[in-house]
Design a protein around this motif. Structure first.
Motif, short mmCIF file in Angstrom:
data_model
loop_
_atom_site.label_atom_id
_atom_site.label_comp_id
_atom_site.label_asym_id
_atom_site.label_seq_id
_atom_site.Cartn_x
_atom_site.Cartn_y
_atom_site.Cartn_z
N UNK A 77 0.83 -1.19 0.01
CA UNK A 77 0.16 -0.02 0.09
C UNK A 77 0.82 1.17 -0.07
N UNK A 78 2.08 1.19 0.84
CA UNK A 78 2.93 2.51 0.93
C UNK A 78 3.96 2.37 0.00
N UNK A 79 4.46 1.20 -0.64
CA UNK A 79 5.50 1.31 -1.63
C UNK A 79 5.23 2.04 -2.85
N UNK A 80 6.41 2.43 -3.34
CA UNK A 80 6.13 3.26 -4.64
C UNK A 80 5.87 2.38 -5.82
N UNK A 81 5.48 2.77 -6.97
CA UNK A 81 4.76 2.13 -8.10
C UNK A 81 5.77 2.15 -9.18
N UNK A 82 7.04 2.99 -8.88
CA UNK A 82 7.88 3.19 -10.21
C UNK A 82 9.10 2.03 -10.25
N UNK A 83 9.49 1.78 -11.49
CA UNK A 83 10.57 0.75 -11.59
C UNK A 83 11.86 1.22 -11.25
N UNK A 84 12.77 0.61 -10.80
CA UNK A 84 14.08 0.62 -10.40
C UNK A 84 15.12 -0.12 -11.04
N UNK A 85 16.37 0.56 -11.43
CA UNK A 85 17.27 -0.05 -12.10
C UNK A 85 18.29 -0.63 -10.85
N UNK A 86 18.77 -1.80 -10.99
CA UNK A 86 19.63 -2.22 -9.80
C UNK A 86 20.94 -2.79 -10.68
N UNK A 87 21.93 -3.05 -9.89
CA UNK A 87 22.96 -3.76 -10.04
C UNK A 87 22.86 -5.23 -10.08
N UNK A 88 23.25 -6.15 -11.10
CA UNK A 88 22.95 -7.67 -10.82
C UNK A 88 24.32 -8.36 -11.02
N UNK A 89 24.61 -9.58 -10.47
CA UNK A 89 25.70 -10.31 -10.62
C UNK A 89 25.25 -11.67 -9.86
N UNK A 90 25.18 -12.75 -10.30
CA UNK A 90 24.88 -12.83 -11.85
C UNK A 90 23.72 -12.31 -12.37
N UNK A 118 15.23 -14.46 12.31
CA UNK A 118 15.38 -14.60 13.58
C UNK A 118 16.33 -15.53 14.08
N UNK A 119 16.68 -16.65 13.37
CA UNK A 119 17.71 -17.54 13.63
C UNK A 119 19.02 -17.29 13.09
N UNK A 120 20.17 -17.36 13.98
CA UNK A 120 21.44 -17.00 13.59
C UNK A 120 22.00 -18.05 12.34
N UNK A 121 22.54 -17.47 11.19
CA UNK A 121 22.87 -18.15 10.10
C UNK A 121 24.11 -17.56 9.67
N UNK A 122 24.69 -17.84 8.31
CA UNK A 122 26.07 -17.46 7.82
C UNK A 122 25.64 -16.97 6.67
N UNK A 123 24.68 -16.19 6.65
CA UNK A 123 24.23 -15.39 5.20
C UNK A 123 23.46 -13.88 5.86
N UNK A 124 23.81 -13.03 5.09
CA UNK A 124 23.16 -11.60 5.27
C UNK A 124 22.57 -11.22 3.89
N UNK A 125 21.60 -10.55 3.79
CA UNK A 125 21.18 -9.85 2.97
C UNK A 125 20.28 -8.44 3.23
N UNK A 126 20.13 -7.61 2.32
CA UNK A 126 19.42 -6.43 2.37
C UNK A 126 18.77 -5.84 1.04
N UNK A 127 17.75 -4.92 1.20
CA UNK A 127 17.11 -4.56 -0.02
C UNK A 127 17.01 -3.16 -0.03
N UNK A 128 16.67 -2.33 -1.13
CA UNK A 128 16.69 -1.13 -1.18
C UNK A 128 15.72 -0.93 -2.67
N UNK A 129 15.02 0.29 -2.47
CA UNK A 129 14.28 1.07 -3.61
C UNK A 129 14.21 2.37 -4.02
N UNK A 130 15.23 3.01 -3.29
CA UNK A 130 15.03 4.52 -3.17
C UNK A 130 15.57 5.21 -4.39
N UNK A 131 16.82 4.64 -5.20
CA UNK A 131 17.30 5.13 -6.18
C UNK A 131 17.96 3.85 -7.12
#
Length: 531
Positions: free
Chosen positions: A37-50, A105-118
């Motif tokens: 409901x509150x997220x923007x509706x515009x598309x965003x260009x992101x870096x990818x690999x692979x 919520x469970x400790x693991x050996x992987x970390x991730x993050x997201x964004x869409x501001x630019x």
């Protein structure tokens, strides 16, 4: 509110887990809806690999409502080295962007993050492992020391748990056995709270005579016995033994003897009480039984056996203090023979008496009454013969008789336990030794010998089984009969009687009825002789 609390308490743990999972799902769905409901509706260009299905410039474009993501993970190569892997890309809105980008919520050996501001914002995301990923409780495949330590802790925890369970079970079993014994004792004590009134002025002998005239022949009613036991006042201790302790006591001013058994000798108390209450057992030459009861509370217990009190004590004590003339010697011997003969005989009838063998005849188990006669005491080892089914009713306790007075067949363990006459013959061997103790204290020409126990010249105060077997069975020795007895007619007969009592062959020994008749004739001769 009270109803709500009661309802929550009645829920099972499984129900609570199901309810929690449903609440968590509902909450997650609401968050997703709010995000869209509150997220923007515009598309965003992101870096990818692979990059998949994208241009070669290393970028991708999200759909409206999508986001850019970056991820870093550690993959173990060896026990000491990890491989770091990084990925970048686009997330579609229908792929669950919000939940996929939330920290786990469970400790693991992987970390991730997201964004869409630019555009290309995922190149600047900070991917750092938190301290929770390396908590001591979290064992990673590349940490062998921690893995071994964790296994040790688990083994220790399981061992302690098993030990505690075993301890709890053992304590529970001991506690239940203790409570069962307490319940049994309280059941026996329950009637003592309801005391039956014994009229003032009633004496013990009048109560017993009334009971005998009623036809029971087996002592006072149990409730009267418990009333008497409750009113007993202990005066002083007059003897101790392996079974317990004997006290002089008072009941309404009358002297009585109270035999207090050790709690470990409960079976002996039951056995002796049962035998004393045998129909038609009451006899002037058998210790008079008055009452039996269990006294006490939950913390202590006393097993009482109340009998007549005889101030002269046992024959053993009496002979050490008194020298005897011929008539006194014969009265003591004859009365003791009468008591044992009454035990041995079986009385037939509607309410008959079984034959009983004493199994522990000795001078300490024979009491001397005020009139100079004897009565037989201590029936704790006695054995009954039930002629109806030809059964020998043997005591269940493990006590044996007194070693000094054991017959040769008892010492050699050749006694036929299924034949009742074997027990009577063993009694007669021991009674022959008692006759020797009595005759030894008879005055001859103004001289009397010291009181001694049988075989005193061969063994010590407390001989063992092997000592007595060597003397009695191997060397076939018997107490010494002084030559001076041949000069006195009555002592000569006494010597002949005791020799026939301790004959090596059980079948050759005299019966107690035969000894009783012989001694009776000698008493008649003395009484009829001119003064």
């Amino acid at each position: 509110m009270t109803t709500l609390v009661w309802g929550l308490r009645t829920l099972k743990m499984a129900d609570l887990r199901i309810m929690g999972s449903k609440i968590y799902t509902l909450w997650g769905t609401l968050l997703i809806l709010l995000y869209f409901c509150y997220s923007g509706t515009e598309a965003v260009r992101c870096h990818c690999h692979p990059c998949y299905n994208s241009d070669t410039n290393g970028t991708c474009e999200t759909l409206p409502g999508g986001a850019c993501y970056a991820s870093k993970s550690l993959t173990p190569l060896t026990d000491w080295e990890d491989l770091e892997t990084r990925t970048w890309g686009c997330l579609a809105p229908e792929g669950g962007t919000l939940l996929q980008c939330q920290p786990s919520a469970v400790p693991h050996r992987e970390v991730s993050a997201c964004c869409k501001n630019e555009d290309l914002c995922n190149l600047n995301l900070n991917l750092t492992f938190s301290e929770e990923d390396f908590l001591p409780g979290v064992v990673h495949p590349s940490d062998p020391e921690k893995r071994a330590e964790n296994v040790t802790q688990i083994v220790l925890l399981i061992s302690v748990t098993v030990f505690l369970l075993i301890l709890i079970v053992a304590i529970t079993i001991v506690y239940l056995r203790f409570k069962r014994q307490e319940f049994r004792r309280k059941q026996l004590l329950v009637d003592s709270e309801h005391e039956t009134f014994v009229p003032v002025g009633q004496t013990l002998h009048s109560l017993i005579d009334e009971s005998q005239s009623s036809g029971s022949g087996s002592g006072l009613p149990l409730i009267v016995q418990r009333t008497i036991a409750k009113q007993i006042t202990l005066v002083r201790s007059i003897g101790k033994g392996r079974f317990g302790e004997v006290w002089k006591a008072k009941w309404r001013g009358e002297n009585v003897a109270v035999k207090i058994f050790f709690t470990t000798e409960e079976q002996s108390w039951f056995r002796e009480t049962e035998l004393y209450q045998t129909v038609l057992l009451r006899h002037e030459n058998i210790l008079g039984f008055i009452a039996a009861d269990i006294k006490g509370t939950g913390s202590w217990t006393q097993l009482y056996l109340i009998t007549d009190y005889h101030e002269n004590g046992s024959l053993y004590d009496y002979l050490r203090l008194h020298a005897l003339d011929t008539s006194e010697m014969l009265y003591l011997a004859h009365s003791a023979a009468c008591g044992i003969s009454h035990l041995h005989v079986e009385i037939f009838g509607t309410r008959g008496k079984p034959a009983i063998a004493h199994r522990d005849v000795k001078s300490k188990n024979i009491l001397v009454r005020k009139n100079g006669t004897c009565c037989i005491a201590d029936l704790g080892l006695a054995v009954k013969y039930v002629s109806e089914n030809n059964e020998v009713d043997l005591a269940s306790n493990t006590r044996c008789g007194t070693k000094r007075y054991m017959a040769p067949e008892v010492l050699e363990e050749t006694l036929n336990k299924n034949h009742f006459d074997s027990y009577k013959q063993a009694d007669m061997y021991a009674f022959g030794l008692v006759l020797w103790e009595i005759a030894r204290r008879c005055v001859i020409r103004g001289f009397v010998q010291e009181a001694e126990l049988p075989y005193y010249e061969y063994v010590g105060q407390d001989p063992g089984i092997e000592d007595m077997r060597k003397i009695v069975s191997v060397e076939k020795l018997r107490p010494t009969i002084p030559a001076v007895w041949e000069e006195q007619e009555y002592l000569k007969v006494m010597g002949r009687l005791m020799c026939e009592c301790w004959h090596p062959s059980p079948a050759a020994r005299l019966t107690c009825l035969r000894i009783k008749k012989t001694l009776s004739k000698m008493i008649e001769t003395i009484e009829s002789a001119p003064k």
